[in-house]
Design a protein around this motif. Structure first.
Motif, PDB file in Angstrom:
ATOM      1  N   LYS A  26       0.840  -1.205  -0.048  1.00  0.00           N
ATOM      2  CA  LYS A  26      -0.056  -0.035   0.022  1.00  0.00           C
ATOM      3  C   LYS A  26       0.783   1.267  -0.034  1.00  0.00           C
ATOM      4  O   LYS A  26       1.800   1.444   0.566  1.00  0.00           O
ATOM      5  CB  LYS A  26      -0.838  -0.065   1.322  1.00  0.00           C
ATOM      6  CG  LYS A  26      -2.050  -1.216   1.216  1.00  0.00           C
ATOM      7  CD  LYS A  26      -2.722  -1.248   2.573  1.00  0.00           C
ATOM      8  CE  LYS A  26      -3.518  -2.337   2.392  1.00  0.00           C
ATOM      9  NZ  LYS A  26      -4.093  -2.651   3.730  1.00  0.00           N
ATOM     10  N   GLN A  28       0.678   5.474   0.565  1.00  0.00           N
ATOM     11  CA  GLN A  28      -0.145   6.630   1.242  1.00  0.00           C
ATOM     12  C   GLN A  28       0.590   7.828   0.804  1.00  0.00           C
ATOM     13  O   GLN A  28       1.805   7.972   1.293  1.00  0.00           O
ATOM     14  CB  GLN A  28      -0.059   6.336   2.481  1.00  0.00           C
ATOM     15  CG  GLN A  28      -1.083   7.199   3.267  1.00  0.00           C
ATOM     16  CD  GLN A  28      -1.562   6.893   4.562  1.00  0.00           C
ATOM     17  OE1 GLN A  28      -1.947   5.789   4.825  1.00  0.00           O
ATOM     18  NE2 GLN A  28      -1.647   7.893   5.585  1.00  0.00           N
ATOM     19  N   ASN A  30       0.592  11.649   1.998  1.00  0.00           N
ATOM     20  CA  ASN A  30       0.054  12.562   3.011  1.00  0.00           C
ATOM     21  C   ASN A  30       0.439  13.920   2.625  1.00  0.00           C
ATOM     22  O   ASN A  30       1.404  14.446   2.100  1.00  0.00           O
ATOM     23  CB  ASN A  30       0.718  12.202   4.310  1.00  0.00           C
ATOM     24  CG  ASN A  30       0.703  10.652   4.564  1.00  0.00           C
ATOM     25  OD1 ASN A  30      -0.409  10.364   4.577  1.00  0.00           O
ATOM     26  ND2 ASN A  30       1.727  10.068   4.825  1.00  0.00           N
ATOM     27  N   GLY A  69      -9.068   6.997   0.847  1.00  0.00           N
ATOM     28  CA  GLY A  69      -8.306   7.755   1.818  1.00  0.00           C
ATOM     29  C   GLY A  69      -9.203   8.684   2.638  1.00  0.00           C
ATOM     30  O   GLY A  69     -10.520   8.457   2.496  1.00  0.00           O
ATOM     31  N   SER A  91      -4.915  12.292   3.252  1.00  0.00           N
ATOM     32  CA  SER A  91      -4.268  11.478   2.647  1.00  0.00           C
ATOM     33  C   SER A  91      -4.960  10.639   1.522  1.00  0.00           C
ATOM     34  O   SER A  91      -6.089  10.357   1.536  1.00  0.00           O
ATOM     35  CB  SER A  91      -3.511  10.365   3.594  1.00  0.00           C
ATOM     36  OG  SER A  91      -4.549   9.381   4.220  1.00  0.00           O
ATOM     37  N   ALA A  93      -4.840   6.901   0.002  1.00  0.00           N
ATOM     38  CA  ALA A  93      -4.116   5.826   0.164  1.00  0.00           C
ATOM     39  C   ALA A  93      -4.523   4.577  -0.828  1.00  0.00           C
ATOM     40  O   ALA A  93      -5.778   4.483  -1.164  1.00  0.00           O
ATOM     41  CB  ALA A  93      -4.637   5.158   1.656  1.00  0.00           C
TER      42      ALA A  93
END
Length: 160
Positions: A26, A28, A30, A69, A91, A93
Motif C-alpha cells: 500500500k 499513502q 500524505n 483515503g 491522505s 491511500a
C-alpha cells in the motif's frame, strides 16, 4: 451562517507525517488541505471529530467511485467574527486490492506527472462528518462535496 472553503493543498500534513509512506504493497500520499472557515457569528464554533472519506472517480468514466483515503481532525475552534485558516491532514491511500487492474494507480501516476506527462489537477469527492457546537447545542452535519487541486506529489518533488 459559517462557510468553509478548501483552497488547495500544502506539503505540510499538519501532523508531522512523511509526504509519502509505504505499508507492504500500500502507498499513502500524505498532505494537508488548506481550509478557510468564515464565522460571522457573535459566538465561536467548536468543531470536533472532523472525519473525511475521499473517493476517486473511475478514470474509465463509469461514474463509480472508489474510497481512496481521507483525513481526521480531532478539534478546532472557529473564533467569533473571523476568517480562520487551518490545515486539515489528508491522505490518498492506494491499495492494489481495490484496484486489481491498476487503473487508479496509472491515472494517479499520469496526473502527478510521474510518467512524463504534464501534471494535471486531481479531483476527489469527499464526505465529511463533523460535530459542531455553539454554547450547549451540538449538530452533526454531513458535508458531501468535491475538490480539485494539484497533485501533492510530482516527479520533481521527491526521490526514490
Amino acid at each position: 451562517m459559517p462557510t468553509v472553503d478548501v483552497g488547495g493543498v500544502t506539503n505540510s500534513t499538519g501532523n508531522g507525517s512523511s509526504p509519502l509512506s509505504f505499508n507492504g504493497d500500500k502507498i499513502q500520499i500524505n498532505f494537508g488541505l488548506n481550509v478557510t472557515a468564515k464565522n460571522p457569528n457573535l459566538l465561536p464554533i467548536y468543531i470536533s471529530d472532523m472525519n473525511a472519506t475521499a473517493f476517486y472517480p473511475d478514470p474509465l468514466g463509469s461514474g463509480n467511485t472508489t474510497p481512496v483515503g481521507g483525513g481526521y481532525l480531532d478539534y478546532m475552534e472557529l473564533p467569533k467574527y473571523s476568517d480562520f485558516s487551518f490545515i486539515f491532514p489528508f491522505s490518498i491511500a492506494y491499495d492494489p486490492m481495490t484496484d486489481p487492474n491498476q487503473v487508479i494507480l496509472n491515472d494517479l501516476a499520469d496526473k502527478c506527472g510521474l510518467t512524463g506527462e504534464k501534471p494535471r489537477d486531481l479531483t476527489i469527492s469527499y464526505t465529511i462528518q463533523v460535530t459542531a457546537r455553539v454554547l450547549f447545542v451540538s449538530v452533526h452535519p454531513t458535508i458531501n462535496s468535491q475538490s480539485t487541486f494539484p497533485c501533492p506529489i510530482q516527479n520533481n518533488s521527491f526521490s526514490l
